[in-house]
Design an enzyme around this catalytic site. Structure first.
Site, PDB file in Angstrom:
ATOM      1  CB  SER A  57      -0.165   4.579   4.025  1.00  0.00           C
ATOM      2  OG  SER A  57      -0.004   4.145   5.360  1.00  0.00           O
ATOM      3  N   GLY A  94       4.009   3.677   2.867  1.00  0.00           N
ATOM      4  CA  GLY A  94       5.199   2.927   3.236  1.00  0.00           C
ATOM      5  C   GLY A  94       6.366   3.776   3.674  1.00  0.00           C
ATOM      6  CG  ASN A 122       5.369   3.002   7.658  1.00  0.00           C
ATOM      7  OD1 ASN A 122       4.565   2.094   7.840  1.00  0.00           O
ATOM      8  ND2 ASN A 122       5.138   3.982   6.810  1.00  0.00           N
ATOM      9  CG  ASP A 205      -5.113  -2.429   6.825  1.00  0.00           C
ATOM     10  OD1 ASP A 205      -5.813  -1.791   7.627  1.00  0.00           O
ATOM     11  OD2 ASP A 205      -4.488  -1.872   5.899  1.00  0.00           O
ATOM     12  CG  HIS A 208      -3.800   1.644   6.078  1.00  0.00           C
ATOM     13  ND1 HIS A 208      -3.345   0.348   6.054  1.00  0.00           N
ATOM     14  CD2 HIS A 208      -2.722   2.434   5.851  1.00  0.00           C
ATOM     15  CE1 HIS A 208      -2.037   0.342   5.826  1.00  0.00           C
ATOM     16  NE2 HIS A 208      -1.638   1.591   5.698  1.00  0.00           N
TER      17      HIS A 208
END
Length: 235
Positions: A57, A94, A122, A205, A208
């Site tokens: 991402s 993801g 991730n 969040d 990002h």
């Protein structure tokens, strides 16, 4: 310019399992120009060297317009300097290193001249087996080299927060220098340098990057990428 980005393979996902599923979808969701390219278009691609950004991402530009993600900003920089390169954004939200290994053969339908690998975050955030993470990165690079033995590779390093434990954190952070050393890839130690932990440069969040954050990512990448590009006689 921005319109020269050949494709974006960006599907909304989560950078980590705890991300909010109510976040708005990214405006670059589902773009996939590669699927519909004609043979003539593929020939046109190779008129200039191709830089393929392959990541999660961060590369995809989560929740941003694709024009604001750092690969597009790199294309803008190239164009402004008169560098004849074509950027492809193959970021997928993801994505883990295992997912990247499963996807790389399809992505290599377009053979790049420069490969920027940005995967692993991730894996770390989900506490996955780090031996597998390293193995997957090595296998991805091996497949890319098989497709183009002359390819130039830039490995974008990542770090994980210390709450995963000192041993895990230390081992994770050591993966990227080790992979770069074993493969001869150029290493960007930490792609989020100057952005991670700064709430003004990240989305709510806290993970990002914002538009402004991606501008810093582009600078981080450019410092390592430019010497690689200067090796090409087309410059």
């Amino acid at each position: 310019m921005k319109g020269k980005i050949l494709c974006t393979l960006s599907i909304i996902g989560w950078l980590m399992s705890g991300c909010d599923s109510q976040n708005k979808p990214a405006t670059n969701e589902g773009a996939s120009a590669v699927e519909n390219q004609s043979a003539d278009t593929k020939v046109d691609q190779k008129e200039v060297p191709v830089i393929l950004f392959f990541g999660n991402s961060i590369t995809a530009g989560y929740q941003l317009d694709v024009e604001d993600a750092f690969p597009a900003l790199i294309q803008d920089r190239l164009d402004s300097l008169g560098y004849q390169f074509k950027v492809i954004n193959a970021g997928l939200s993801g994505e883990t290193t295992s997912g990247g290994l499963n996807r790389i053969d399809w992505v290599l339908q377009t053979i790049p001249d420069v490969f920027v690998l940005e995967l692993g975050a991730n894996d770390g955030l989900r506490g996955l087996d780090l031996e597998e993470t390293k193995k997957n990165l090595l296998l991805i690079i091996d497949k890319v080299k098989q497709a183009n033995p002359e390819i130039k590779i830039l490995l974008a390093g990542m770090r994980v927060p210390p709450n995963l434990g000192k041993d895990y954190t230390t081992r994770f952070n050591g993966i990227f220098p080790a992979v770069a050393s074993e493969t001869g890839a150029s290493l960007l130690p930490f792609i989020l340098d100057g952005v991670a932990g700064n709430p003004e440069l990240n989305l709510p969040d806290g993970i990002h990057p914002t538009v402004e954050g991606h501008k810093i990512l582009a600078e981080n990448v450019w410092r390592v990428l430019r010497p690689i590009l200067e090796e090409f006689q087309t410059l």
